[in-house]
Design an enzyme around this catalytic site. Structure first.
Site, mmCIF file in Angstrom:
data_model
loop_
_atom_site.group_PDB
_atom_site.id
_atom_site.type_symbol
_atom_site.label_atom_id
_atom_site.label_comp_id
_atom_site.label_asym_id
_atom_site.label_seq_id
_atom_site.Cartn_x
_atom_site.Cartn_y
_atom_site.Cartn_z
ATOM 1 C CG HIS A 1 -6.442 -2.944 3.152
ATOM 2 N ND1 HIS A 1 -5.925 -1.487 2.882
ATOM 3 C CD2 HIS A 1 -7.791 -2.457 2.576
ATOM 4 C CE1 HIS A 1 -6.464 -0.582 2.223
ATOM 5 N NE2 HIS A 1 -7.770 -1.260 1.918
ATOM 6 C CG ASN B 1 -11.897 -0.834 3.998
ATOM 7 O OD1 ASN B 1 -12.399 -1.007 4.962
ATOM 8 N ND2 ASN B 1 -10.883 -0.166 3.662
ATOM 9 C CG ASP C 1 -2.039 0.895 1.061
ATOM 10 O OD1 ASP C 1 -3.171 0.446 1.108
ATOM 11 O OD2 ASP C 1 -1.695 2.350 1.005
ATOM 12 C CD GLU D 1 -8.095 5.883 -1.648
ATOM 13 O OE1 GLU D 1 -7.266 6.473 -2.163
ATOM 14 O OE2 GLU D 1 -7.937 5.757 -0.229
ATOM 15 C CB VAL D 2 -9.161 1.832 -4.823
ATOM 16 C CG1 VAL D 2 -8.813 1.350 -6.347
ATOM 17 C CG2 VAL D 2 -8.124 2.764 -4.478
ATOM 18 C CG HIS E 1 -8.528 -3.223 -2.335
ATOM 19 N ND1 HIS E 1 -9.488 -2.579 -3.082
ATOM 20 C CD2 HIS E 1 -8.415 -2.427 -1.151
ATOM 21 C CE1 HIS E 1 -9.890 -1.404 -2.211
ATOM 22 N NE2 HIS E 1 -9.325 -1.577 -1.097
#
Ligand code: 5GP
Length: 121
Positions: free
Chosen positions: A107, A92, A35, A100-101, A105
């Protein structure tokens, strides 16, 4: 649920080689990289190579082979020595999840005790 993937997102651009990333693992179906704004001593992102915007999109529509490839990348990353004492995996999702993206994904955070799961209710 209708999933509407937008291929202009930053992770799609990383997959196309348009912007660089510090890659730690890659297989046919997934990529893992650092990240850019780490929130722990180890902060990696694992993404599928296919066009999925979120965990629920990936779970609903990715093929079994894509899902296995993704989990294999997660396993490879989580086998890092620095994560031997544990880690946290976070996906998320959309607005309430703080995504956000809009490319799925996970994390992977670790390298120190991470404290409570949420800092506020
Ligand atoms: P989200 O909030 O969508 O779950 O997390 C997106 C993550 O992507 C953030 O932790 C952010 O730091 C990371 N990120 C955003 N842009 C880039 C980038 O260009 N390169 C890398 N490696 N990470 C990024």
């Amino acid at each position: 649920m209708d999933f509407d993937y937008d291929s202009s997102n930053i992770f799609a651009r990383i997959l196309r080689g348009e912007i660089p990333a510090k890659v730690v693992f890659e297989n046919e179906h997934a990529l893992a990289f650092h990240d850019v704004r780490p929130q722990a001593p180890v902060h990696l992102l694992v993404i599928p190579k296919g066009p999925y915007m979120s965990l629920d999109h990936f779970a609903a529509e990715a093929t079994a082979v894509e899902q296995a490839g993704f989990l294999s990348a997660v396993a490879a990353v989580c086998g890092m020595e620095e994560l031997g004492q544990g880690f946290r995996a976070i996906a998320n999702t959309r607005t309430h999840g703080g995504q956000e993206v809009p490319h799925f994904h996970v994390h992977i955070l670790g390298g120190r005790p991470l404290g409570p799961m949420l800092s506020q209710a």
